[in-house]
Design a protein around this motif. Structure first.
Motif, mmCIF file in Angstrom:
data_model
loop_
_atom_site.group_PDB
_atom_site.id
_atom_site.type_symbol
_atom_site.label_atom_id
_atom_site.label_comp_id
_atom_site.label_asym_id
_atom_site.label_seq_id
_atom_site.Cartn_x
_atom_site.Cartn_y
_atom_site.Cartn_z
ATOM 1 N N PHE A 20 47.088 59.830 45.035
ATOM 2 C CA PHE A 20 47.296 60.824 43.803
ATOM 3 C C PHE A 20 46.445 60.292 42.692
ATOM 4 O O PHE A 20 46.926 60.994 41.667
ATOM 5 C CB PHE A 20 48.703 60.801 43.588
ATOM 6 N N GLY A 21 45.720 59.421 42.585
ATOM 7 C CA GLY A 21 44.627 59.223 41.470
ATOM 8 C C GLY A 21 45.419 58.351 40.343
ATOM 9 O O GLY A 21 44.831 58.326 39.248
ATOM 10 N N ALA A 22 46.388 57.694 40.748
ATOM 11 C CA ALA A 22 47.283 56.748 39.708
ATOM 12 C C ALA A 22 46.511 55.569 39.601
ATOM 13 O O ALA A 22 45.447 55.140 40.339
ATOM 14 C CB ALA A 22 48.964 56.396 40.016
ATOM 15 N N THR A 23 47.063 54.634 38.747
ATOM 16 C CA THR A 23 46.296 53.181 38.411
ATOM 17 C C THR A 23 47.531 52.241 38.811
ATOM 18 O O THR A 23 48.769 52.551 38.287
ATOM 19 C CB THR A 23 46.162 53.050 36.977
ATOM 20 N N ILE A 24 47.176 51.467 39.797
ATOM 21 C CA ILE A 24 48.045 50.269 40.013
ATOM 22 C C ILE A 24 47.879 49.298 39.043
ATOM 23 O O ILE A 24 46.834 48.511 38.819
ATOM 24 C CB ILE A 24 47.737 50.042 41.356
ATOM 25 N N ILE A 25 48.957 48.579 38.574
ATOM 26 C CA ILE A 25 48.774 47.317 37.554
ATOM 27 C C ILE A 25 49.451 46.100 38.441
ATOM 28 O O ILE A 25 50.362 46.191 38.945
ATOM 29 C CB ILE A 25 49.703 47.482 36.294
ATOM 30 N N LEU A 26 48.457 45.124 38.613
ATOM 31 C CA LEU A 26 48.894 43.881 39.215
ATOM 32 C C LEU A 26 49.397 42.877 38.147
ATOM 33 O O LEU A 26 48.413 42.644 37.261
ATOM 34 C CB LEU A 26 47.851 43.186 39.959
ATOM 35 N N CYS A 27 50.347 42.332 38.535
ATOM 36 C CA CYS A 27 50.991 41.224 37.448
ATOM 37 C C CYS A 27 50.696 39.752 38.039
ATOM 38 O O CYS A 27 50.710 39.679 39.028
ATOM 39 C CB CYS A 27 52.291 41.466 37.439
ATOM 40 N N LYS A 28 50.302 38.995 37.117
ATOM 41 C CA LYS A 28 49.850 37.660 37.315
ATOM 42 C C LYS A 28 51.067 36.896 38.032
ATOM 43 O O LYS A 28 50.966 35.925 38.831
ATOM 44 C CB LYS A 28 49.275 36.953 36.145
ATOM 45 N N ASN A 29 52.278 37.094 37.538
ATOM 46 C CA ASN A 29 53.576 36.585 37.964
ATOM 47 C C ASN A 29 54.840 37.712 37.976
ATOM 48 O O ASN A 29 54.565 38.537 37.380
ATOM 49 C CB ASN A 29 53.799 35.144 37.757
ATOM 50 N N SER A 30 56.154 37.234 38.356
ATOM 51 C CA SER A 30 56.941 38.013 38.314
ATOM 52 C C SER A 30 58.000 37.488 37.210
ATOM 53 O O SER A 30 59.264 38.029 37.243
ATOM 54 C CB SER A 30 57.508 38.025 39.571
ATOM 55 N N PHE A 31 57.695 36.780 36.279
ATOM 56 C CA PHE A 31 58.395 36.462 35.215
ATOM 57 C C PHE A 31 58.744 37.574 34.350
ATOM 58 O O PHE A 31 57.708 38.567 34.211
ATOM 59 C CB PHE A 31 57.911 35.271 34.231
ATOM 60 N N GLY A 32 60.153 37.733 33.781
ATOM 61 C CA GLY A 32 60.401 38.758 32.946
ATOM 62 C C GLY A 32 59.190 39.123 31.768
ATOM 63 O O GLY A 32 58.681 40.308 31.551
ATOM 64 N N SER A 33 58.868 37.991 31.134
ATOM 65 C CA SER A 33 58.051 38.227 29.739
ATOM 66 C C SER A 33 56.518 38.973 30.520
ATOM 67 O O SER A 33 56.083 39.508 29.824
ATOM 68 C CB SER A 33 57.953 36.831 29.115
ATOM 69 N N THR A 34 56.241 38.427 31.663
ATOM 70 C CA THR A 34 54.875 38.588 32.041
ATOM 71 C C THR A 34 54.792 39.993 32.681
ATOM 72 O O THR A 34 53.884 40.979 32.225
ATOM 73 C CB THR A 34 54.442 37.847 33.381
ATOM 74 N N ILE A 35 56.018 40.520 33.131
ATOM 75 C CA ILE A 35 56.015 42.019 33.659
ATOM 76 C C ILE A 35 55.931 42.879 32.365
ATOM 77 O O ILE A 35 55.128 43.926 32.158
ATOM 78 C CB ILE A 35 57.351 42.337 34.487
ATOM 79 N N LEU A 36 56.925 42.614 31.544
ATOM 80 C CA LEU A 36 56.845 43.279 30.090
ATOM 81 C C LEU A 36 55.471 43.377 29.401
ATOM 82 O O LEU A 36 55.043 44.394 28.802
ATOM 83 C CB LEU A 36 58.038 42.817 29.397
ATOM 84 N N GLN A 37 55.024 42.246 29.254
ATOM 85 C CA GLN A 37 53.673 42.101 28.703
ATOM 86 C C GLN A 37 52.622 43.045 29.333
ATOM 87 O O GLN A 37 51.745 43.803 29.015
ATOM 88 C CB GLN A 37 52.703 40.701 28.605
ATOM 89 N N ALA A 38 52.792 43.104 30.537
ATOM 90 C CA ALA A 38 51.609 43.934 31.575
ATOM 91 C C ALA A 38 52.057 45.419 31.306
ATOM 92 O O ALA A 38 50.953 46.022 31.095
ATOM 93 C CB ALA A 38 51.775 43.510 32.781
#
Lengths: 86, 492
Positions: free
Chosen positions: B212-230
């Motif tokens: 559907f043409g969306a963009t996937i964001i891959l996170c470096k890790n799954s810590f809360g701060s990292t997810i929110l930063q991404a």
């Protein structure tokens, strides 16, 4: 084998072996080097809860506690010390 | 003419070649639809040159990420089918997949030693630090498989210890993502945070986003701060994650908000009400619980009442229908579904879709127990299948019991689930000692299990009992409350 030793062996066997650069040591950053990605962290949390009976409190699962093998070992020692004081 | 999901992606890439397909995990890392298409086509050319051909079934043993996506689509572009081999499984569990499913070759990380015993010829190096290893096929391929245009075979161990595989064709996956998108409404404006295992979650997620043409964001890790930063860096509009990820974001101590988020999708496990409330209080967004199963796809998402109907997976999406089989006095019965994109077949023993559905009058029996409230919202309350879900990772109880009963000091085993605050459920075992054998201690038994099972399947505790608790008719009792109170049977 005590818990810190078990943990060190688990991390090395499951997350570091074959991926870490030569000369890797316990102070090296696991996150920056991409050795602990999002899935690996979840698996490691499951292992710590199930196999090491570590009870995570709110705020325990933060980057500082998982940044290196040394940081993880220090975290586990702190948790074990707290639970033995209870 | 048969459909190919790689072609669907190539059409999107032709429409929007400069649009970002993937962002992250490293800062400033990204790839456009056009560049990803070129990369996939280069990989496909490499694979064809290495001897891959349409109709082959290829095991994919590789960590999740951009390369995993490219390899999967390259295999589809070659006309091959993909059987994911999750990296976190124990060696024995991985080998079981090859024993039950005819796999012609494996694409693995550079270290192929795990598969060396069945290798035919040397490993062929590919891009992405991967290698292709042709294998001696260990079992016969079902004759009807090729006619299905298979895209994925997802291996699952069976309720009786018998393995089976769920076959999903290109057409089936395409039907699923179309049906799911009637609710999710994903389009090229969406940027979607991805945190899950690609070996288990790909069909109605990664494929949908790229179709559907969306963009996937891959996170470096799954810590809360990292997810929110991404999420903030890339202005995420949708998060697709497990309850634990929402818990970690809720407990983040920074002042980061989620200003662009329109959907917070929860998958893999039940969301505890306190996590849902903490996330809502912190970000002002109520997480949307979902119902996703490999045999069906994503038939329900709680899109319109995530706060008012907390704990519900929502109404069924427009293309699906639900009924409850044999509801009890509380209206709880087995959830039966029908709709587009139901599995094409079980691999072993072979059962085509029509045969599976004909057993229940055209419905797919999910094995899940639930009820439907007066406003048509579906609530899931348990499983009729004997499964345990540890942090959303599901497995059949019988596979753990089978491993335990192979231990020389154990005559019989019964594994059951107990509630766990963070993990949802966790397994505990009752074990009956074999005659004239010294029972091993917990540490030794855990180490033994670790040789045969992925870590999340290993029981937390082992209770030695004289005999397993059974009903009058001889059926094993797995009721946790009853088992935990049968102290009199413990012998150690």
């Amino acid at each position: 084998m005590n818990l810190p030793q078990q943990l060190r062996e688990h991390i090395i066997n499951h997350y570091i072996k074959d991926k870490a650069p030569d000369g890797f040591n316990d102070d090296d950053n696991l996150i920056d080097q991409g050795l602990l990605d999002s899935l690996a962290i979840m698996n490691l949390i499951v292992w710590l809860e199930k196999q090491a009976a570590i009870e995570f409190d709110e705020g325990d699962i933060v980057l500082e506690n998982f940044s290196s093998v040394k940081a993880l070992l220090d975290f586990v020692r702190r948790k074990c010390a707290v639970s033995s004081d209870d | 003419m048969t459909l190919n999901l790689a072609e669907i992606f190539f059409q999107q890439a032709a429409l929007r070649p400069e649009h970002r397909a993937i962002l992250g995990p490293d800062e400033d890392a990204s790839i456009s639809y056009g560049a990803l298409r070129e990369h996939i086509q280069t990989l496909a050319a490499q694979l064809l040159a290495a001897g891959l051909h349409p109709g082959m079934n290829i095991g994919l043993h590789y960590p999740g990420g951009q390369a995993y996506i490219a390899l999967t689509y390259a295999l589809w572009a070659c006309g091959a089918c993909v059987t994911p081999i999750p990296m976190e499984l124990a060696t024995e569990e991985k080998q079981l997949i090859f024993q039950h499913i005819a796999i012609d070759a494996v694409i693995s990380t550079a270290d192929c030693t795990l598969f060396a015993a069945h290798a035919v010829g040397a490993a062929i190096p590919l891009a992405e630090h991967a290698c292709l290893l042709n294998l001696k096929v260990l079992r016969t391929r079902p004759v009807a498989l090729a006619r299905l245009n298979p895209a994925f075979i997802r291996f699952t161990s069976g309720t009786t210890g018998e393995a089976k595989g769920v076959i999903l064709s290109h057409e089936t996956i395409f039907a699923r993502i179309q049906a799911a998108n009637q609710g999710l409404q994903i389009d090229a404006n969406d940027r979607i945070i991805w945190l899950l295992s690609m070996a288990y979650h790909f069909a109605v997620s990664i494929v949908a986003y790229l179709s559907f043409g969306a963009t996937i964001i891959l996170c470096k890790n799954s810590f809360g701060s990292t997810i929110l930063q991404a999420a903030n860096r890339y202005r995420a509009s949708l998060i697709y994650a497990a309850p634990t990820h929402y818990e970690l974001m809720s407990h983040d101590r920074s002042d980061q908000a989620l200003l662009d988020l329109r959907l917070a999708i929860v998958t893999t496990a039940y969301l505890r009400p306190d996590i849902a409330e903490a996330f809502y209080q912190r970000f002002g967004i109520a997480p949307h619980e979902t119902y996703g199963i490999i045999e069906v796809g994503l038939p329900a998402v709680n899109l319109d009442a995530p706060k008012e109907k907390r704990g519900s997976v929502g109404k069924l999406l427009p293309s699906y229908s639900v009924t409850l089989d044999s509801p009890d006095e509380n209206g709880i019965g087995e959830i039966m579904l029908c709709g587009p994109g139901l599995l094409d077949a079980y691999y072993q023993p072979w059962q085509a879709r029509a045969d599976i559905l004909s057993q229940h009058g055209g419905w797919l029996a999910t094995g899940d127990l639930g009820f439907i409230d007066e406003d048509d919202y579906l609530f899931i309350v348990g499983r009729s299948k004997e499964m345990i879900s540890v942090a959303g990772m599901k497995f059949f109880i019988r596979e753990v019991e089978t491993v335990l009963e192979r231990h020389p000091a154990i005559q019989a085993a019964c594994v059951f689930a107990v509630k766990s605050r963070r993990l949802g459920e966790t397994p505990i075992a009752h074990v009956v000692p074999a005659a004239n054998q010294e029972p091993p201690d917990d540490a030794e038994l855990k180490a033994y299990c670790g040789e045969h099972l992925a870590g999340y399947k290993i029981p937390d505790q082992f209770h030695w009992v004289e005999s397993l608790a059974r009903t009058a008719s001889g059926k094993l009792i797995r009721n946790t409350e009853k088992l935990l109170t049968t102290q009199h049977t413990k012998i150690l």
